[in-house]
Design a protein around this motif. Sequence first.
Motif, short mmCIF file in Angstrom:
data_model
loop_
_atom_site.label_atom_id
_atom_site.label_comp_id
_atom_site.label_asym_id
_atom_site.label_seq_id
_atom_site.Cartn_x
_atom_site.Cartn_y
_atom_site.Cartn_z
N ARG A 30 0.88 -1.17 0.00
CA ARG A 30 0.00 0.00 0.00
C ARG A 30 0.91 1.21 0.00
O ARG A 30 1.70 1.42 0.93
CB ARG A 30 -0.92 0.02 1.22
N TYR A 31 0.79 2.02 -1.04
CA TYR A 31 1.66 3.18 -1.23
C TYR A 31 0.80 4.43 -1.23
O TYR A 31 -0.12 4.58 -2.03
CB TYR A 31 2.41 3.06 -2.56
N ASP A 32 1.10 5.34 -0.31
CA ASP A 32 0.36 6.60 -0.20
C ASP A 32 1.28 7.73 -0.64
O ASP A 32 2.19 8.14 0.09
CB ASP A 32 -0.10 6.81 1.24
N ALA A 33 1.06 8.20 -1.86
CA ALA A 33 1.94 9.22 -2.43
C ALA A 33 1.89 10.53 -1.67
O ALA A 33 2.79 11.38 -1.82
CB ALA A 33 1.58 9.45 -3.89
N GLU A 76 5.04 11.09 0.39
CA GLU A 76 6.35 11.18 -0.26
C GLU A 76 7.15 12.34 0.31
O GLU A 76 6.59 13.35 0.77
CB GLU A 76 6.19 11.32 -1.77
N GLU A 124 -7.84 6.21 -4.11
CA GLU A 124 -7.11 4.96 -3.95
C GLU A 124 -7.36 4.06 -5.16
O GLU A 124 -8.50 3.72 -5.47
CB GLU A 124 -7.53 4.25 -2.67
N ASP A 139 -1.75 -4.50 -4.90
CA ASP A 139 -1.21 -3.25 -4.40
C ASP A 139 -2.31 -2.19 -4.36
O ASP A 139 -3.28 -2.24 -5.14
CB ASP A 139 -0.08 -2.74 -5.31
N TYR A 191 -2.58 2.10 -4.40
CA TYR A 191 -1.84 3.36 -4.58
C TYR A 191 -2.79 4.51 -4.31
O TYR A 191 -3.86 4.61 -4.93
CB TYR A 191 -1.30 3.45 -6.01
N GLU A 203 0.96 10.57 -12.30
CA GLU A 203 1.89 9.98 -11.35
C GLU A 203 2.36 8.62 -11.84
O GLU A 203 1.62 7.90 -12.51
CB GLU A 203 1.21 9.84 -9.97
N TYR A 254 4.05 4.91 -10.77
CA TYR A 254 4.22 4.03 -9.61
C TYR A 254 4.68 2.65 -10.06
O TYR A 254 4.19 2.09 -11.04
CB TYR A 254 2.89 3.89 -8.87
N PRO A 269 5.89 -0.95 -7.58
CA PRO A 269 6.18 -1.42 -6.23
C PRO A 269 7.66 -1.71 -6.04
O PRO A 269 8.41 -1.90 -7.00
CB PRO A 269 5.34 -2.69 -6.10
#
Length: 933
Positions: free
Chosen positions: A331-334, A337, A414, A445, A447, A455, A457, A459
């Motif tokens: 789980r990537y939360d931009a 950053e 999301e 995943d 994002y 954007e 992305y 992983p």
Amino acid sequence: MTAAVRPHTLRTEYAENPVGLEEPAPRFSWLLATTPAATTPAATTPAATTPAATGTRRTDYGSQDEGSRGSAAGQSAYQIRVASSVDVLLAGGSDVWDSGPVESRRSAQVEYAGQPLRSATPYLWTVRVWDAAGEASEWSDPASFEMGLLSPDDWGGARWIGHPASWSAGGLPNGGAAEALPAPLLRTAFRLSRGDSTGSPPVRARLYACGLGYGEYYLDGHRIGRAVLDPAPTNYDATVLYSTYDVTDLLAAGPPGAEHVLAAHLGRGRYGEPTTSVWYWEQAPWWDHPKLLAQLVVSYADGRVQRIVTDPTWRSIDGPVRVDSLFAGERYDARHEQPGWTERGFDDSGWSPAAAVAPPKGALRAQQVEPIEPVAEIAPVALTSPRPGVFVFDVGQQIAGWARLRLSGPAGTEVTISYGEKLRADGTVETDQQLRLIDADIQTDAYVLRGGDVETYEPRFSYKGFQFVQVEYPVDGVDSHGKGSEPYRPALADLRAIVVHTSVASTGEFLCDDELVNRLHSATRWAILNNLHGVPTDTPVFEKNGWTGDAHLTAGAAAHNFHMPRFYTKWLQDWVDAQMLSGEFPPIIPTSGWGYHGDSRSAIAGPIPAWEVAYVEILWTMYMSYGDERILSRHYDHARRYLDYLVDGYVDDDVVLVGLGDWLPPDVGGAPPEGPGIYETAYTWRYAALLAAIAAVIGRDGDIPAYEELQGRLRSGFNRAFFDAAAGIYHGEKPAGYRQAANVIALSFGLVPQDVRPRVFGNLVADIHARQDHLDTGVIGTKLLFPLLTANGEVDLAFRAATQRTYPGYGFWIEQGATSLYEHWGADSRSRNHHFFGHVDQWFVEDLAGLSPSAPGYATVRVRPVPPQALGHAYASIDTIRGRVATSWRRRDDGYELRVELPPGVTGEVYLPRAAGGHEDARECGDGVHIFT
């Protein structure tokens, strides 16, 4: 006169110019090329070749120097010089080691025998050779190798550090897997200290780093190296691998006196896996939060050394990877950053000081296996939208890795990204688990968009097995003001599939005039590579485990196609780390503790000889493919301990009745209906036979009588328990009718009494015919079936059975659209990215093309193609430790034309097929290209 040969392509411990070596006595190898004056004609006639004394195969047990006779282009002696600098070598000297002239045809596995090598020190070496006429070559271009950190004291005071939120005041993990926290970012700023009055830049800079479970490193905003998912997985209570990077150019690029930044991004991997699974990685005894040990060593021209090490002065913060699981995904939360965090001038005042943390228990060792890397990019071939907001990309090939995506939408949206090998009926990606092995959605995943421009992305800390990628936007997504928004509609160009695996070199080729066979060869290569991730895994989707049986079944095919010695050397050490004091091995290596006898969580009833034979099978592959005797010596006692454990505890009335047997025959979901006993007994016999062969190579002759006595007992028990003499049929301990694999293994291992062998083989052939020339075997029986049929005059039947386009057969998979290999014969196979049925490719190379080693390390090559009527030509080549060997044949009106190509110093045993069947007597040839008709 000019020597007929010259050395080139120098390697140390199987690698060109390696850094971070740990071997106190590294081994050298080189290839030989003929010099222009000595070049022989491109082809010779059959009359120019010398018939061999006999048509028999040479012994497998001699030294590498045997069997390398041939033309003047062979090597008769060598001399190696090792020095501390290239200037010393160019001046014709050596201040470290000079072997002096050594009479030997050996051009590989030559062990260093000079003064002790020093930690973190680079060395140069060169070699010259003498040809068969006694003429010396010029010295080769120098090669280099560099030692790693040979003592814990060489880490310069570096300490293990981590993000403080992951640790209690006492420095212990906060509750284990239940509190898997975001992936931390760590950084430090430093300035170079000039080592002399000129202020010259450093002459050498090395980063030694271990990030657990995974680490990515940056210097002044630049990514260091190409490795991902690094280091390779181990039993972290026994071994922890660190990587070595040459960063001289990156560091020298900065202006004098400038601030520099060293940074790291850490992931969990198997070290801190948070997802519950049946293998309980989340309960591994080493389980811990991410941590880092690193040392940047900067050397100056005047001898001064500066060290930048990990300590609590580093700064840390939670990064945008909020969750990472090897199995479940990321789980990537931009929005989290930190733009510019790896670069100079970044303000990290809001970050926390790093915490000094407890080190792992395992010994730090240099990672010598090739790193896992992104090795290719694939553009998708199709894009569909099965329902609003859902977009499915088809990359046209089963791969392991991940996707790089361009995404767009309001901040906070999301996007879910799911990976799978197949599609559901409604066109969406299938991520279902037929067996609920992992207590989470797998390969998925998430994002969270930061908003604004498009954007990108991909992983970092989880890889997937897939052909299809599903990107799902919320149809009723909301922006930061709570207003609805339409999902972004991607285009084909918005995705690239990134192929990721251990970066072994491709060393083999195979081609014939049957496109289905060529597609099977390609699928096998993909299946093997997709399952090379620091360990030989069983599937990149569901398990990612180093199943021992899977690995040995395709070791021969892997060694024919790829440069495997560094990979297998690493994995064989994992076996040592996994072995219990009793001698027991688990069936997956490394393991969290799952799979040992008596562990109720794994339900393993005892050893599995047909799986654990992998230990000696791969040792023997290392010997025959690469001439590696040292690895036999280093593992022999461990291998013997396992056999003692097996015999003492599980050989009852001279048979073994525990194990898995011929796994996954057609229409069976696992173990064969006849029971495992006939297979496990046979493989116990095989284990003893290979251990006897190893003992003969390394001079442990005194052990051989005990192995031979055990083999005799097992042979008697095997025939007493499993042979029906009246019917001429072998069977298991359970009634199950005629079983092909039971008879195949008895015949293949030579366990059938000679007087009944024709009848047993005839019954096998009759059963295959009764099934319309289809096999009825699982992973063990299938590996042995095709070579057995071929060796007994039934190559056409073997070819038909292998290529059947109807169930069960390899051609059936191709008809289903397979681009890798399936786990079982059915179209509904759980996995479409499995490799343990890939042993068929070994048969392609060794029998259809006819290429195999007949002496260790390909000192002698056996060329004996057995052409089926369905083929008109076949070609195979292998880049061996002595150079490229290749063969090809094609049909002629009156027979066959056979072409053989050998490098200097390699002898060929060539058997030309006859038009009426069989082969002519063996002929011997040396280096060069030879055509036989």
